[in-house]
Design an enzyme around this catalytic site. Sequence first.
Site, PDB file in Angstrom:
ATOM      1  N   PHE A 207      38.289  91.872 156.178  1.00  0.00           N
ATOM      2  CA  PHE A 207      37.860  91.453 157.734  1.00  0.00           C
ATOM      3  C   PHE A 207      37.581  89.879 157.626  1.00  0.00           C
ATOM      4  O   PHE A 207      37.122  89.510 156.943  1.00  0.00           O
ATOM      5  CB  PHE A 207      36.669  92.312 157.936  1.00  0.00           C
ATOM      6  CG  PHE A 207      36.422  93.849 157.978  1.00  0.00           C
ATOM      7  CD1 PHE A 207      36.804  94.311 159.154  1.00  0.00           C
ATOM      8  CD2 PHE A 207      36.211  94.480 156.848  1.00  0.00           C
ATOM      9  CE1 PHE A 207      36.755  95.984 159.094  1.00  0.00           C
ATOM     10  CE2 PHE A 207      36.136  95.680 156.725  1.00  0.00           C
ATOM     11  CZ  PHE A 207      36.283  96.441 157.953  1.00  0.00           C
ATOM     12  N   ASP A 208      38.342  89.622 158.463  1.00  0.00           N
ATOM     13  CA  ASP A 208      37.898  88.069 159.177  1.00  0.00           C
ATOM     14  C   ASP A 208      36.292  88.245 159.739  1.00  0.00           C
ATOM     15  O   ASP A 208      35.926  89.491 159.923  1.00  0.00           O
ATOM     16  CB  ASP A 208      38.815  87.617 160.271  1.00  0.00           C
ATOM     17  CG  ASP A 208      38.284  86.102 160.768  1.00  0.00           C
ATOM     18  OD1 ASP A 208      37.807  85.345 159.946  1.00  0.00           O
ATOM     19  OD2 ASP A 208      38.760  85.856 161.800  1.00  0.00           O
ATOM     20  N   GLY A 209      35.689  87.313 159.884  1.00  0.00           N
ATOM     21  CA  GLY A 209      34.438  87.385 160.331  1.00  0.00           C
ATOM     22  C   GLY A 209      34.303  87.106 161.812  1.00  0.00           C
ATOM     23  O   GLY A 209      34.026  88.053 162.738  1.00  0.00           O
TER      24      GLY A 209
END
Length: 365
Positions: A207-209
């Site tokens: 996941f990106d944040g």
Amino acid sequence: MSQNSPPAHGRTGTDAANGEDQSTWDAKGFYNKLAPTKKPKTPNPQNAITIAVSSRALFRMEEEQKIYEEHGVEEYVKYQLEHEDEPFEPGAAFPFVKALEAVNARLRELYPESEELFDVVLMTNHHAQVGVRLINTINHYNLFIERFCMTGGRSLIGYLKAYHTNLYLSSDSGKVGEALGEGIAAATIFSPDKVVEVSDTQLRVAFDGDAVLFSDESEQIVKAHGLDRFFEHEKEHENSPLAHGPLKGFLEALGKLQKKFYAKGQRLECPIRTYLVTARSAASSGARALKTLRSWGLETDEALFLAGAPKGPLLEKIRPHIFFDDQMFHVEGATEMGTVSAHVPYGVAQRYKKSATKKEPAGGK
């Protein structure tokens, strides 16, 4: 004759000897063979983690989609009927779905009666006549997908809500945007430019944040005031958790299943592994991201702070089954390196993207 085809006369000699009529044979013979006797019961949607996948995300249907767009629904249906015994090739979401099934197998070993499992629902707004070819393809690959939803052109949103969908994957960005607008975790999935082998025993999700797990609060600061002000803002608010983003609930669902393995002493052998892969810098803005996850009672197994460096090379080492990001720049970079990637069209970055493309001619993209 197909393995599942009934005998030519409708029943076997044993059935006739027992005095069973045609309807009794149908009930006890042919339809029992069609049932997934080697496969476990489908979990209740209220207990399961529901992953809705579009047919074009799960299988390669470029040729069929071209027929639909150029010649209309009647020719599309005709083509599907003529080719319904030919299985589709695996699509972008196929390895991800296979990994979900591998996790389910491990969960059933530890918790035979539990319905806290992944439940994959095939979603398509195409005509129901396509269903036979899809069923044949699913059986061809021995996938465990029991729930189908073919809406014949109607919106999928109501069905996604009815299934308590935890994640919706589609190749149609318009449908993904509609789902996100209704509060459903969703992403547009893209096939990688090259084939990279992924684990068949451990589900890996990256996941990106910001604007994926977290809100786009911090990205708004970057867009409006630049990086220097962003770093100052993150330091000032280090102990203030970020609001949740569209995929926070999906990470939460993964964490819930991980804890079931931890409870059996299998933390190191857990078949689910999660990654935070962010352009944030660890020293200047990483603490807030980690403290936000902690405040939610969540964690990722690994956290990679890249300080603006390209994500593709690191993802190539991780080899996740899927990577989620709100920036197409990172999605494209990851697919070039062989990672199945999914775009989450959420937050301020999408508005900036729209403003940058206002000069496109009408009727364009």
